[in-house]
Design a protein around this motif. Structure first.
Motif, PDB file in Angstrom:
ATOM      1  N   VAL A  50       0.842  -1.205   0.000  1.00  0.00           N
ATOM      2  CA  VAL A  50       0.000   0.000   0.000  1.00  0.00           C
ATOM      3  C   VAL A  50       0.873   1.249   0.000  1.00  0.00           C
ATOM      4  CG1 VAL A  50      -1.671   1.339   1.341  1.00  0.00           C
ATOM      5  CG2 VAL A  50      -1.959  -1.135   1.090  1.00  0.00           C
ATOM      6  N   SER A  51       1.935   1.240   0.795  1.00  0.00           N
ATOM      7  CA  SER A  51       2.838   2.383   0.856  1.00  0.00           C
ATOM      8  C   SER A  51       3.547   2.601  -0.476  1.00  0.00           C
ATOM      9  CB  SER A  51       3.869   2.171   1.973  1.00  0.00           C
ATOM     10  OG  SER A  51       4.758   3.259   2.057  1.00  0.00           O
ATOM     11  N   ALA A  52       3.983   1.510  -1.103  1.00  0.00           N
ATOM     12  CA  ALA A  52       4.662   1.617  -2.395  1.00  0.00           C
ATOM     13  C   ALA A  52       3.710   2.161  -3.465  1.00  0.00           C
ATOM     14  CB  ALA A  52       5.208   0.251  -2.815  1.00  0.00           C
ATOM     15  N   ALA A  53       2.459   1.742  -3.415  1.00  0.00           N
ATOM     16  CA  ALA A  53       1.467   2.245  -4.373  1.00  0.00           C
ATOM     17  C   ALA A  53       1.265   3.740  -4.193  1.00  0.00           C
ATOM     18  CB  ALA A  53       0.145   1.505  -4.185  1.00  0.00           C
ATOM     19  N   ARG A  54       1.263   4.190  -2.948  1.00  0.00           N
ATOM     20  CA  ARG A  54       1.098   5.622  -2.700  1.00  0.00           C
ATOM     21  C   ARG A  54       2.303   6.401  -3.210  1.00  0.00           C
ATOM     22  NH1 ARG A  54       4.115   9.090  -0.241  1.00  0.00           N
ATOM     23  NH2 ARG A  54       4.394   7.656   1.511  1.00  0.00           N
ATOM     24  N   VAL A  55       3.516   5.867  -3.010  1.00  0.00           N
ATOM     25  CA  VAL A  55       4.727   6.539  -3.484  1.00  0.00           C
ATOM     26  C   VAL A  55       4.712   6.645  -5.009  1.00  0.00           C
ATOM     27  CG1 VAL A  55       7.239   6.343  -3.675  1.00  0.00           C
ATOM     28  CG2 VAL A  55       6.118   5.889  -1.482  1.00  0.00           C
ATOM     29  N   ARG A  56       4.330   5.558  -5.679  1.00  0.00           N
ATOM     30  CA  ARG A  56       4.240   5.598  -7.143  1.00  0.00           C
ATOM     31  C   ARG A  56       3.202   6.613  -7.597  1.00  0.00           C
ATOM     32  NH1 ARG A  56       4.499  -0.030  -6.503  1.00  0.00           N
ATOM     33  NH2 ARG A  56       2.241  -0.197  -6.831  1.00  0.00           N
ATOM     34  N   ALA A  57       2.072   6.643  -6.891  1.00  0.00           N
ATOM     35  CA  ALA A  57       1.012   7.585  -7.243  1.00  0.00           C
ATOM     36  C   ALA A  57       1.473   9.023  -7.029  1.00  0.00           C
ATOM     37  CB  ALA A  57      -0.240   7.305  -6.414  1.00  0.00           C
ATOM     38  N   ASP A  58       2.240   9.258  -5.968  1.00  0.00           N
ATOM     39  CA  ASP A  58       2.790  10.598  -5.728  1.00  0.00           C
ATOM     40  C   ASP A  58       3.691  11.027  -6.875  1.00  0.00           C
ATOM     41  OD1 ASP A  58       1.484  10.919  -3.354  1.00  0.00           O
ATOM     42  OD2 ASP A  58       3.226  10.540  -2.072  1.00  0.00           O
ATOM     43  N   GLY A  59       4.560  10.110  -7.311  1.00  0.00           N
ATOM     44  CA  GLY A  59       5.475  10.428  -8.398  1.00  0.00           C
ATOM     45  C   GLY A  59       4.742  10.736  -9.693  1.00  0.00           C
ATOM     46  N   GLU A  60       3.730   9.936 -10.009  1.00  0.00           N
ATOM     47  CA  GLU A  60       2.962  10.158 -11.228  1.00  0.00           C
ATOM     48  C   GLU A  60       2.185  11.466 -11.142  1.00  0.00           C
ATOM     49  OE1 GLU A  60       1.624   9.341 -15.073  1.00  0.00           O
ATOM     50  OE2 GLU A  60       3.234   8.461 -13.869  1.00  0.00           O
ATOM     51  N   GLN A  61       1.648  11.753  -9.973  1.00  0.00           N
ATOM     52  CA  GLN A  61       0.910  13.000  -9.800  1.00  0.00           C
ATOM     53  C   GLN A  61       1.828  14.204  -9.980  1.00  0.00           C
ATOM     54  OE1 GLN A  61      -0.121  14.328  -5.869  1.00  0.00           O
ATOM     55  NE2 GLN A  61      -2.190  14.921  -6.491  1.00  0.00           N
TER      56      GLN A  61
END
Length: 486
Positions: free
Chosen positions: A420-431
């Motif tokens: 879940v944390s890794a998904a959030r980090v990836r989403a932050d980068g894409e955003q």
């Protein structure tokens, strides 16, 4: 040139200057208005054989179609990234920071520590109650996370319904504006304000689905999705397509698009690929479908797998030898024994066995066994130690959602939190990436819009031209008065 010719020449200039001044005032007043296109006056010389002067050809609305098209695609990409980042952050916040009270990790640690403490003094009823409270708290945390994931899916389903409605309404408005613009152009009017409104409507839809606008006759526009799907094309058919969707409230772990309980998208009544890679993916609509049908479903599957692993480690065949096949173990499926064919939604149903309710009087069963007829030796910690060992044993999980590798129960919890944390980090980068690109394109579009300094310079020139034409008319008037006085 005759006096009447000079007068006509100057009068045409004054008319053009007055109209140009009005356009400059409109440009300055709307310099920060979204979707406003800068206006300029189209002028030409009067035909040969006349006394000269200028002729107003019309009002030109100046926009950069290429920049607007790129910005609209960026609207959709940025909208998709924002929605995915919001969902990932929502779930990560729900899990909580590892050492924060009430977080999934801390609740599991509390359960582990309570078992260790009870094993060191199995005769203590208070320590046994602490184990029961910790076990119940961990099960409740799994319930809460599961309920929140399904709430996010329900919110996504509602959002899809609202966005489909917005798309249908927007497409109908663009159709009507196309008609009004064509009518205005035919009558020789200025359709710029209608074009501004049409651009605003399209911009509102561009975050939902990536859109491409293609010019058609008489100022009309055709709209295509990023996939190339025709949404509105007056050269093919007057009316836009009708996008269909049926909301389902509430969405649960049992209801998925795959099993047919949830609605997909349709175009003119025909079902289409309703994933983000489908015909209408790429924007906020695709993001909400991705959340409802893929990301949250996968997340729920892993969470249900974690719950199943916990149930099976403490069920028949585990450390409690008093349990028979078919008996509910320490952790139950809503009070009943777990059925392996009914895994979906287990995390929302898992509960502590009522026999060891911390508010009851039989917590001694944690020490002596759920199926024990009477209390045993109060100093026997073997079963409590067995519970601790069951959590740390490297077992192959029964749920396919957890993979096929052997792991401890704590390992599954840690992997879920890390994912879940890794998904959030990836989403932050894409955003961050899409937001930076969107900002750059938006600034580029604005730079090609109204420049108030340039407009004021134009206004000064218009003033000078107006004064010159007025001087010509004044001179002609003086000459005519002189002639009349002779």
């Amino acid at each position: 040139m005759s006096l009447s010719g000079a007068l006509s020449n100057a009068l045409s200039g004054l008319t053009a200057n007055s109209r140009a001044a009005t356009l400059v005032a409109s440009n300055i007043a709307n310099a920060t208005t979204e979707s406003y296109g800068r206006r300029t006056l189209e002028l030409s010389s009067r035909a040969a054989g006349t006394s000269g002067g200028v002729m107003i050809g019309g009002v030109v609305r100046n926009t950069d179609a290429a920049v607007i098209a790129d910005r609209r695609f960026s609207d959709a990409q940025s909208g998709f990234a924002n929605d995915m980042q919001s969902f990932a952050t929502r779930i990560e916040t729900l899990l909580g920071e590892s050492d924060a009270p009430g977080s999934l990790n801390s609740m599991y640690a509390a359960f582990e520590n309570a078992l260790t403490a009870a094993a060191s003094d199995p005769s203590s009823t208070q320590r046994l109650k602490t184990v029961a409270h910790a076990a119940q708290g961990f099960a409740t945390t799994l319930n809460t996370i599961s309920d929140s994931i399904q709430a996010a899916r329900t919110d996504a389903d509602r959002s899809v319904s609202a966005q489909v409605s917005s798309l249908n309404t927007g497409l109908a408005r663009v159709r009507d504006l196309n008609t009004a613009i064509a009518d205005g152009a035919t009558r020789g009017g200025d359709p710029s304000s209608l074009m501004d409104e049409r651009q605003r409507v399209i911009d509102e839809m561009s975050a939902i689905v990536p859109l491409r606008a293609v010019a058609r006759d008489n100022g009309a526009l055709a709209l295509y999705a990023g996939s190339g799907t025709v949404l509105l094309d007056p050269s093919i058919h007057r009316d836009p397509v009708e996008i269909g969707f049926q909301p389902h409230d509430p969405v649960t772990a049992y209801t998925t698009l795959e099993n047919g309980f949830l609605s997909g998208l349709t175009i003119d009544g025909k079902a289409i690929n309703s994933s983000n890679s489908g015909l209408l993916g790429g924007g906020t609509l695709g993001a909400q479908l991705q959340i409802r049908d893929t990301v949250a479903v996968d997340m729920q599957g892993v969470l249900d797998g974690v719950a199943r692993d916990l149930v099976e480690r403490f069920g028949p065949g585990g450390p409690d030898g008093t349990l028979s096949t078919g008996d509910p173990g320490l952790f139950t499926d809503g009070g009943l024994a777990f059925d392996p064919t009914n895994e979906p939604g287990l995390a929302g149903r898992i509960s502590l066995n009522a026999l060891v309710d911390p508010e009851g009087t039989e917590v001694w069963r944690l020490r002596d066994g759920l199926g024990a007829a009477t209390q045993g030796a109060v100093g026997d910690a073997s079963r409590l130690l067995g519970y601790s060992d069951a959590l740390s044993d490297l077992d192959v999980p029964g749920s396919s959602s957890l993979g096929s590798g052997a792991s401890s129960f704590g390992g599954h919890v840690t992997d879920f939190i890390a994912a879940v944390s890794a998904a959030r980090v990836r989403a932050d980068g894409e955003q961050s990436f899409t937001s930076a690109r969107h900002t750059a394109l938006k600034e580029l579009e604005l730079s090609k819009g109204v420049d108030t300094d340039a407009e004021l310079q134009d206004l000064m020139q218009i003033e000078q031209h107006y004064a010159a034409n007025a001087r010509v008319m004044s001179t002609v008037d003086d000459l005519m008065q002189t002639l009349l006085s002779i």
